[in-house]
Design a protein around this motif. Sequence first.
Motif, PDB file in Angstrom:
ATOM      1  N   UNK A 134       0.650  -1.207   0.036  1.00  0.00           N
ATOM      2  CA  UNK A 134      -0.098   0.033  -0.054  1.00  0.00           C
ATOM      3  C   UNK A 134       0.843   1.273   0.025  1.00  0.00           C
ATOM      4  N   UNK A 135       1.862   1.121   0.495  1.00  0.00           N
ATOM      5  CA  UNK A 135       2.793   2.318   0.740  1.00  0.00           C
ATOM      6  C   UNK A 135       3.553   2.782  -0.794  1.00  0.00           C
ATOM      7  N   UNK A 216       3.241   8.872   5.773  1.00  0.00           N
ATOM      8  CA  UNK A 216       3.898   7.561   5.723  1.00  0.00           C
ATOM      9  C   UNK A 216       3.801   6.783   6.966  1.00  0.00           C
ATOM     10  N   UNK A 217       4.435   7.701   7.996  1.00  0.00           N
ATOM     11  CA  UNK A 217       4.251   7.017   9.355  1.00  0.00           C
ATOM     12  C   UNK A 217       3.056   6.717   9.802  1.00  0.00           C
ATOM     13  N   UNK A 218       2.158   7.787   9.593  1.00  0.00           N
ATOM     14  CA  UNK A 218       0.731   7.276  10.164  1.00  0.00           C
ATOM     15  C   UNK A 218       0.175   6.522   9.457  1.00  0.00           C
ATOM     16  N   UNK A 258       8.264  -0.024   6.727  1.00  0.00           N
ATOM     17  CA  UNK A 258       7.691   1.083   6.271  1.00  0.00           C
ATOM     18  C   UNK A 258       8.419   2.384   6.676  1.00  0.00           C
ATOM     19  N   UNK A 259       9.239   2.571   7.674  1.00  0.00           N
ATOM     20  CA  UNK A 259      10.290   3.641   7.680  1.00  0.00           C
ATOM     21  C   UNK A 259      11.396   3.516   6.711  1.00  0.00           C
ATOM     22  N   UNK A 260      11.793   2.185   6.180  1.00  0.00           N
ATOM     23  CA  UNK A 260      12.690   2.034   5.261  1.00  0.00           C
ATOM     24  C   UNK A 260      12.324   2.465   3.811  1.00  0.00           C
ATOM     25  N   UNK A 261      10.852   2.299   3.618  1.00  0.00           N
ATOM     26  CA  UNK A 261      10.508   2.825   2.359  1.00  0.00           C
ATOM     27  C   UNK A 261      10.341   4.090   2.466  1.00  0.00           C
ATOM     28  N   UNK A 262       9.972   4.619   3.447  1.00  0.00           N
ATOM     29  CA  UNK A 262       9.936   6.211   3.459  1.00  0.00           C
ATOM     30  C   UNK A 262      11.102   6.929   3.097  1.00  0.00           C
TER      31      UNK A 262
END
Length: 379
Positions: A134-135, A216-218, A258-262
């Motif tokens: 989804x990200x 993205x974090x949220x 998710x943090x890595x993808x951001x």
Amino acid sequence: MDGILELKGQLQKVYGKYSRYIDKIIQFVLALFTFYMINHNIGFMQMLTNPVITLGLSVVCAFLPAVFTVLAAAALVLGHIYSVSLGILIVISVIFLLMFVFYLRLAPKTAIVVLLMPLAYMLKVPLVIPVAAALVGTPVYAVPTAMGTIAYYLIRHVKEAAAAIQGAEAGSFLTDMMDFAKKSLTGKEMWLFVAADIICILAVYGIRRSAVAHAWKLASAAGVAVYIGIAAAGGVALGTKTSYGALFIGAGAAIVVGLILEVIFFSVDYSKCESLQYEDDEYYYYVKAVPKVGVAASEKTVKRINKREEPQYESEVIRSGELRKRNSSPQAKKATRSNPAYAASGKHPDKSRKGTENMEHLLLTRSLRKDLNLDKHGK
């Protein structure tokens, strides 16, 4: 943070230069790991578990589109099931065919998600794939995610029922086929996690696209919360067993991914965001601009040692008209005649005039050569 961004830039340069080879290596590793996990979980046919066959099939799939890896994995599963029961083989073949038709219709370029989803379940981190999909993708990724979940549970049903299927009598072919179809298609746990995957993807995508700070974090946190809430509530309501330890481990892994993808795909500086307003004849436009974060490449200063310095010449342009006027003036002629060197030489005035013209031509030629930089090219 600057060091991470510099590393990101270097990795992007390396990937841009060797992307063709890196893609093939990743595809080979993914195919090899997929085939290994299938043989490890449902290795009913000993011939297909041969490492040479697994390695050769992985090499072939590395040079083909990713959809062929999905087809090879499905064929490998069917080959193992064939050695157990022909009835189960027919049921799973029909299910795989329907899944493949929907896959080609709705999400033809998401084969990697179909492969990664069963692997994530086998590694006890299934929540990572919906959040990551989804990200970086769209809600269409819900289709391959659901298909990967169904494929995993089909494989698990076959593995759990292998002993009973192999010990069944030959006359119970239709009975075994109907029982397996009913058990696999009406499994409450399977459909619960299919629903959790789809809702998680929709929630993450909706928040990720919203104009809020740290979207993205949220989005990652909201997707994890929604997934755990659905799994826990559904497990209680449907009476299914839910491993909360695996859920929280998967939640932590999903947050990290998710943090890595951001950092890779969405590095921005929210402290410098601006709200802008535009208008035309029909509309007012309200725009929120958030600058991207980038680190300039370090500049290298090259110092030259023993640099060759070329001599600088000062040139004076002498016009030919002025030179003739100066030499033909009475004062110049008188000075020339009164010159002792001229008198001693015994040269005739005509010869002196001719020598002056030659000197004039020589001076003019040198001046032009310096102005046109002909001396430097001739060296």
